[in-house]
Design a protein around this motif. Structure first.
Motif, PDB file in Angstrom:
ATOM      1  N   VAL A 152       0.805  -1.253  -0.089  1.00  0.00           N
ATOM      2  CA  VAL A 152       0.085  -0.038   0.159  1.00  0.00           C
ATOM      3  C   VAL A 152       0.968   1.339  -0.065  1.00  0.00           C
ATOM      4  CG1 VAL A 152      -1.817   1.134   1.151  1.00  0.00           C
ATOM      5  CG2 VAL A 152      -1.828  -1.205   1.147  1.00  0.00           C
ATOM      6  N   SER A 153       2.045   1.264   0.582  1.00  0.00           N
ATOM      7  CA  SER A 153       2.978   2.246   0.661  1.00  0.00           C
ATOM      8  C   SER A 153       3.692   2.642  -0.573  1.00  0.00           C
ATOM      9  CB  SER A 153       3.978   2.356   1.756  1.00  0.00           C
ATOM     10  OG  SER A 153       4.579   1.012   1.525  1.00  0.00           O
ATOM     11  N   VAL A 154       3.427   1.824  -1.512  1.00  0.00           N
ATOM     12  CA  VAL A 154       4.015   2.143  -2.937  1.00  0.00           C
ATOM     13  C   VAL A 154       2.939   2.140  -3.680  1.00  0.00           C
ATOM     14  CG1 VAL A 154       5.297   1.239  -4.640  1.00  0.00           C
ATOM     15  CG2 VAL A 154       5.971   0.921  -2.369  1.00  0.00           C
ATOM     16  N   THR A 155       2.103   1.330  -3.997  1.00  0.00           N
ATOM     17  CA  THR A 155       0.952   1.603  -4.850  1.00  0.00           C
ATOM     18  C   THR A 155      -0.498   2.063  -4.630  1.00  0.00           C
ATOM     19  OG1 THR A 155       0.166  -0.871  -4.537  1.00  0.00           O
ATOM     20  CG2 THR A 155       2.007  -0.486  -6.162  1.00  0.00           C
ATOM     21  N   ASN A 156      -0.530   2.209  -3.267  1.00  0.00           N
ATOM     22  CA  ASN A 156      -1.807   2.686  -2.864  1.00  0.00           C
ATOM     23  C   ASN A 156      -2.798   1.691  -2.625  1.00  0.00           C
ATOM     24  OD1 ASN A 156      -3.438   4.663  -1.532  1.00  0.00           O
ATOM     25  ND2 ASN A 156      -4.279   5.457  -3.342  1.00  0.00           N
ATOM     26  N   GLY A 157      -2.251   0.433  -2.893  1.00  0.00           N
ATOM     27  CA  GLY A 157      -3.384  -0.812  -2.665  1.00  0.00           C
ATOM     28  C   GLY A 157      -4.357  -0.976  -3.864  1.00  0.00           C
ATOM     29  N   PRO A 158      -5.457  -1.389  -3.207  1.00  0.00           N
ATOM     30  CA  PRO A 158      -6.514  -1.678  -3.990  1.00  0.00           C
ATOM     31  C   PRO A 158      -7.295  -0.237  -4.428  1.00  0.00           C
ATOM     32  CG  PRO A 158      -6.684  -3.020  -2.079  1.00  0.00           C
ATOM     33  CD  PRO A 158      -5.576  -2.128  -1.937  1.00  0.00           C
ATOM     34  N   ILE A 242      -5.898   3.848 -12.599  1.00  0.00           N
ATOM     35  CA  ILE A 242      -5.487   2.788 -12.360  1.00  0.00           C
ATOM     36  C   ILE A 242      -5.533   1.863 -11.319  1.00  0.00           C
ATOM     37  CG2 ILE A 242      -3.812   2.787 -14.507  1.00  0.00           C
ATOM     38  CD1 ILE A 242      -1.433   3.084 -12.378  1.00  0.00           C
ATOM     39  N   SER A 243      -5.823   0.481 -11.282  1.00  0.00           N
ATOM     40  CA  SER A 243      -5.893  -0.231 -10.042  1.00  0.00           C
ATOM     41  C   SER A 243      -5.585  -1.365 -10.284  1.00  0.00           C
ATOM     42  CB  SER A 243      -7.151   0.036  -9.269  1.00  0.00           C
ATOM     43  OG  SER A 243      -7.927  -1.014  -9.921  1.00  0.00           O
ATOM     44  N   PRO A 244      -5.006  -2.356  -9.247  1.00  0.00           N
ATOM     45  CA  PRO A 244      -4.574  -3.546  -9.570  1.00  0.00           C
ATOM     46  C   PRO A 244      -5.669  -4.442 -10.418  1.00  0.00           C
ATOM     47  CG  PRO A 244      -4.190  -3.031  -7.299  1.00  0.00           C
ATOM     48  CD  PRO A 244      -4.870  -1.858  -7.886  1.00  0.00           C
ATOM     49  N   SER A 245      -7.044  -4.187 -10.197  1.00  0.00           N
ATOM     50  CA  SER A 245      -7.959  -5.013 -10.821  1.00  0.00           C
ATOM     51  C   SER A 245      -8.000  -4.611 -12.396  1.00  0.00           C
ATOM     52  CB  SER A 245      -9.346  -4.666 -10.379  1.00  0.00           C
ATOM     53  OG  SER A 245      -9.791  -3.137 -10.689  1.00  0.00           O
ATOM     54  N   LEU A 246      -7.256  -3.933 -12.866  1.00  0.00           N
ATOM     55  CA  LEU A 246      -7.036  -3.720 -14.363  1.00  0.00           C
ATOM     56  C   LEU A 246      -6.192  -4.802 -15.018  1.00  0.00           C
ATOM     57  CD1 LEU A 246      -7.617  -2.005 -16.830  1.00  0.00           C
ATOM     58  CD2 LEU A 246      -5.953  -0.291 -16.163  1.00  0.00           C
ATOM     59  N   PHE A 247      -5.325  -5.022 -14.190  1.00  0.00           N
ATOM     60  CA  PHE A 247      -4.309  -6.123 -14.763  1.00  0.00           C
ATOM     61  C   PHE A 247      -4.270  -7.486 -14.410  1.00  0.00           C
ATOM     62  CE2 PHE A 247      -2.266  -2.168 -15.953  1.00  0.00           C
ATOM     63  CZ  PHE A 247      -2.387  -1.307 -14.980  1.00  0.00           C
ATOM     64  N   THR A 248      -5.521  -7.914 -14.945  1.00  0.00           N
ATOM     65  CA  THR A 248      -5.609  -9.334 -14.471  1.00  0.00           C
ATOM     66  C   THR A 248      -5.298 -10.436 -15.623  1.00  0.00           C
ATOM     67  OG1 THR A 248      -7.883  -9.207 -15.480  1.00  0.00           O
ATOM     68  CG2 THR A 248      -7.787  -8.906 -13.192  1.00  0.00           C
ATOM     69  N   PHE A 249      -5.519 -11.678 -15.554  1.00  0.00           N
ATOM     70  CA  PHE A 249      -5.529 -12.671 -16.576  1.00  0.00           C
ATOM     71  C   PHE A 249      -6.263 -12.258 -17.726  1.00  0.00           C
ATOM     72  CE2 PHE A 249      -3.934 -15.940 -18.507  1.00  0.00           C
ATOM     73  CZ  PHE A 249      -4.844 -17.123 -18.599  1.00  0.00           C
TER      74      PHE A 249
END
Lengths: 348, 370, 295
Positions: A152-158, A242-249
């Motif tokens: 979270v301290s790098v990417t701001n998490g979800p 952007i959020s991690p949910s964008l980069f899925t399989f």
């Protein structure tokens, strides 16, 4: 003949440039957005094709490099005030919290950081082959997503990063896209490219001929990751959030569909596949939305678009495994031959 | 004969298109699929009934274009850009949850298209924005009331928080609760986290069990709340659960069963509190169409629609700027969920409702006026 | 450290592990005969869950009938997938089949979305499986006991079939050398269909029990368990049935225990499976029980 080809290519580029110029002026924001998307996906497909199609190393993890590139570019281009506003759970680590660079620099950084990661994991990854390579790269993609969610301290998490400035415009996206195509085509036609193809066909025989398979594979992997990183940065500044949910399989699946439909191993195929699927995807959206037509309303079926895509991929794999172009590339001569065969000899 | 009929049909087609007045197109971006699909679908139900009750304004029919956000932030941003660029909407309703609204609001603000969110409660949604409004209360108030409930109703001295770190709503509301609870003399002894889509809460419950709090505050969404409550009870945790407006969906009751009995939560609406004419009519038409009672998300979405219609008719035009000004000047609007008076910051003054899960249903406990 | 909590977590880990194991066996059997990673395998979980839901909620079937019906129908679905999507590609390069498998997986998931809709449905758990026993102060859920019993029983059944029946022998032979088996006059397609049916049935059983633990049924619910089951299969040695079961249990245990001992790492839970996978593939790719990988 080579001069003729060069002149034709130059003319084609001029036509493209004027079309884009016209589009920017008068085609409306929506069309411009689609054109930007197409350019970025062409870039991603072409670089993905390098590792999967040309070098024959079936990687299922491009979403990881995309994510790394997007986050790097976003973190570098946001201003320190914006960062304070966005990082509400934990503050961003130093020195990222104070750095803020211009868009082009952030893109280059994105590419380099992705390439760096690719280099690091190349050693363990290329100890496997075939199915196992696919699974390891898939695993890497998932691991990157998990880390993006948790650091979270790098990417701001979800929560992700938002309010990115929309730097991406037609000049950037198409300019970089054409640059990517140029680089990759040059690479594929060089001795490195031939080495990759040799490794793809028969790794043992290639090694026997003196090719260092590991170096060849790593080169393809790293170059591929570099352009995917830049593509990620462009994408981030187009969508502005952007959020991690964008980069899925699922993203990987999209890219995979593009290169398979176009023809695994062909750069032209990747370009065509990207255009077809990106544009087609937009067109197909109308299946998913309710529309009223003369008082009849069609409720809209969410998810239908992906059903059509998956079915398309399965049909292509069963009936037209080579895709549109097979392994062939585009040549002006080939285009003329195609026209001649279709429409008979032109009148003399 | 067939040809004649065919020709008539064609003429009819052309005529119906030509005679139809130019519709006013508004957009709706809602989560019809994904983790909070219930809210989007409930919202759409509310908008549909509201549209049925008021299908035209300024003599022109209203068309609502729906885009599914798949409960995802990035899709939300895309949805808003499509509505504005492709469908050329003059106003937008949405989204139902704060995280997605924050993602979509940026673009609407940039393009100066007014947006009304039915239920996004995070303060940041309207902060420093001129074109974004909402028809619900904000989380700073919700946290305050929740802290009060924890102290007064549950007599709690200690609390454990379980929050969804992938939702802006959950993170912010948890921090507001913590601030208010601590100010009121309580102590937050455990803070556990998970992300949307997680279905297993054993580690979190383990921590909470060890902490032995007087109350558990769960500002999360319905699926996770139901499963977490179930797993908490299975592990033998008996502390009462206090939640926010994110849990009011039928799935909470279905998935949670006995485990969610007794959960108390703050929210926007209960049908027992309806006093306005339009509210009563809405209840009737909704029950007729769907056979069940409306709840917070349906009612608020309907109010967003009614507010927009009211604003358009007051503005006398369908120009986005005029609509925006009319919304900002809303003084006397009576909606399904009560009276809405728009404040300069884009938030209305609204009452908060406290509901409880009793015998497998949502029952009204009390209403807290602003 | 609270011992009762630790033991409870171990029980939980074993339960999870058994479920992963059941699904992993299907993966490993199909990989053994076809050298194909059937990405769609995890989604069969979802299919079984929805079938039970429909059977019980709409047709009001009693739970034994619904469960058995779902398992049978899911087996049938497995055979259908093989016939429709994989059989035409028997002679093609393996990559094509892999890509097709990914396509089938996405197709199933999105069909689920289209047909069922986005809102999660609640799995109708029969009361027999709810509640817990209290053994010396530790709560052991009834469901866990059932899972152990069922997994043991199903494993025994699979062993019997694979090692003591003709078709089992055919399966083992096909996984060694498909062409020679064809030369011996065995209908290889039938053997493969049977493999799919058996694997899918196990996945269905595992899926039903999974849903009794996590009752939210959604179209994408099979993705993560499927991937983890695959990791379990690789961990145990792909191609080996014992390995798959063992791998599943190990994976389930490590996932739960790591998070129980270090709760701050709970966010990284899904990554444990993949980290283990990468580690295994690098150090001992044949897995715990595996034989030498054929080329």
């Amino acid at each position: 003949m080579v001069t003729r080809d060069r002149i034709l290519t130059f003319l084609a580029l001029c036509v493209l440039a004027s079309f884009l110029w016209y589009a920017e002026r008068s085609m409306g924001d929506y069309s411009v957005r689609i054109l930007n998307n197409i350019a970025i996906f062409i870039m991603l497909a072409v670089s993905y094709n390098l590792i999967n199609g040309v070098a024959g190393q079936f990687s299922l993890g491009p979403n990881a490099f995309l994510a790394i590139g997007a986050y790097t570019s976003a973190l570098l281009s946001l201003s320190p005030e914006e960062k304070i506003n966005t990082f509400i759970i934990e503050p961003l680590i130093w020195p990222l919290s104070v750095i803020s660079v211009s868009f082009p620099v952030s893109l280059i950084a994105a590419g380099l950081v992705s390439a760096f990661f690719a280099l690091i994991i190349a050693v363990p990854v290329f100890r496997t082959r075939g199915d196992y390579l696919a699974i390891v790269t898939l695993g890497f993609g998932e691991v990157v997503q998990v880390f993006a969610n948790n650091l979270v301290s790098v990417t701001n998490g979800p929560l992700g990063l938002k309010s990115l400035t929309p730097y991406t415009n037609l000049t950037w996206s198409w300019g970089l896209c054409l640059l990517t195509i140029f680089c990759i085509v040059r690479l594929v036609n060089s001795s490195y490219g031939r080495a990759m193809k040799a490794v793809r066909e028969d790794e043992t025989a290639a090694e026997a001929m003196g090719i260092n398979a590991f170096r060849t594979k790593t080169l393809a992997f790293v170059v591929s990751a570099f352009f995917q990183g830049i593509g990620g940065g462009l994408l981030a500044h187009l969508i502005t959030t952007i959020s991690p949910s964008l980069f899925t399989f699922m993203f990987t699946f999209n890219l995979l569909s593009m290169i398979v439909v176009g023809g695994l191993g062909s750069t032209t195929g990747a370009v065509l596949g990207a255009i077809i699927i990106t544009w087609g995807g937009e067109l197909l959206r109308f299946f998913e939305e309710p529309i009223s037509f003369l008082g009849y309303s069609y409720k809209g079926i969410p998810g239908m678009r992906m059903v059509i895509f998956s079915t398309l991929l399965i049909i292509v794999m069963i009936f037209a495994r080579k895709g549109l172009m097979g392994r062939n590339e585009f040549t002006w001569k080939g285009l003329f031959n195609l026209f001649q065969r279709r429409f008979g000899r032109p009148p003399q | 004969m067939k040809r004649l009929l065919g020709a008539l049909f064609l003429v009819g087609l052309i005529c119906s298109n030509g005679l139809a007045a130019d519709p006013i197109v508004i957009g709706a971006y809602l989560s019809m699929t994904g983790n909070v699909a219930s809210y989007g679908q409930m919202g759409w139900d509310g908008i549909s009934i509201a549209k049925k009750m008021r299908p035209e304004v300024l003599g022109r029919p209203v068309e609502v274009r729906l885009v599914d956000t798949k409960s995802d932030k990035v899709e939300s941003a895309n949805a808003v850009s499509r509505l504005i660029e492709k469908d050329k909407v003059v106003a937008i309703i949405g989204e139902m949850i704060s995280g997605n609204t924050l993602a979509g609001a940026d673009y609407a603000e940039r393009k100066k298209i007014p947006m009304v969110s039915p239920t996004a409660t995070n303060p940041l949604v309207t902060q420093n924005k001129k074109y974004i409004f909402r028809v619900c209360f904000i989380d700073t108030d919700q946290g305050k009331i929740a802290a009060k409930l924890a102290r007064d109703l549950f007599k709690a001295k200690t609390a454990a928080i379980i929050m969804d770190i992938s939702q802006d709503y959950s993170v912010a509301l948890a921090s507001f609760f913590k601030r208010e609870f601590t100010k009121a003399g309580g102590k937050v002894i455990a803070e556990t986290k998970f992300k949307s889509g997680d279905r297993d809460f054993t580690p979190q419950m383990g921590t909470i069990k060890g902490a032995k709090p007087d109350v558990i505050y769960a500002p999360i969404y319905y699926t996770e709340c139901a499963l977490a409550a179930k797993q908490a009870r299975e592990m033998g945790i008996t502390a009462p659960i206090l939640a926010g407006d994110g849990v009011q969906a039928p799935e909470l009751l279905e998935l949670g069963g006995d485990a969610v009995e007794g959960i108390i939560f703050t929210t926007h609406f209960h049908k027992d509190m309806v006093t306005s004419e339009i509210g009563k009519k809405f209840l009737k038409v909704f029950k007729q169409e769907f056979g069940k009672e409306p709840d917070a998300f349906t009612a608020n979405a309907a109010d967003a629609y009614f507010l927009l219609m009211d604003a358009i008719s007051r503005a006398g035009s369908a120009d986005p700027q005029n609509i925006r000004d009319a919304i900002a000047n809303t003084k006397e609007f009576e909606g399904v969920t009560g009276k809405i008076v728009m404040q300069p910051n884009g938030n209305p003054l609204k009452a908060m409702v406290v509901n409880k899960v009793k015998n497998g249903k949502f029952v009204h406990v009390t209403t807290v006026n602003p | 450290m609270d011992y009762s909590f630790l033991i409870q977590q171990i029980v939980f880990g074993l339960t999870l592990g058994c479920l992963y194991g059941l699904i992993a066996i299907g993966y490993t059997m199909v990989y053994g005969v076809l050298r194909l990673i059937n990405f769609a395998h995890g989604d069969l979980l979802m299919v079984a869950a929805y079938l039970v839901f429909f059977g019980m909620a709409i047709y009001n079937l009693s739970w034994p009938i619904a469960f058995i019906g779902a398992i049978l129908l899911t087996s049938f679905m497995g055979i259908l997938i093989d016939r429709g999507a994989y059989r035409p590609l028997r002679k093609s390069p393996r990559i094509s089949a892999l890509i097709t498998a990914i396509g089938v997986s996405f197709l199933l998931e999105n069909l689920g979305l289209v047909i069922i809709g986005g809102r999660p449905k609640t799995f109708p758990t029969p009361p027999l499986f709810e509640g817990a026993q209290n053994l010396a102060g530790i709560q052991i859920p009834n469901l866990s006991i059932w899972v152990f019993v069922m997994t043991g029983g199903l494993l025994a059944a699979v062993f019997l079939v694979v090692n003591r029946t003709k078709i089992g022998m055919a399966m083992r032979a096909v996984s060694r050398d498909m062409d020679t088996v064809r030369l011996m006059g065995v209908d290889v397609n039938r053997v493969i269909s049977f493999t799919f049916a058996l694997g899918s049935a196990l996945a269905a059983a595992g899926g039903i029990m999974w849903c009794m633990k996590y009752p939210a049924i959604e179209p994408f619910m099979g993705v993560i368990p499927g991937l983890k089951a695959f990791v379990a299969a690789v961990l145990g040695g792909i191609g080996s049935i014992t390995g798959a079961a063992l791998g599943g249990i190990l994976l389930g245990l490590s996932e739960v225990v790591i998070v129980a001992v270090w709760p701050e790492w709970s966010g990284y839970r899904d990554a444990t499976a993949f980290t283990i996978l990468i580690f295994i593939l690098l150090t001992r790719p044949t897995g715990i029980m595996g034989e030498e990988l054929p080329g």
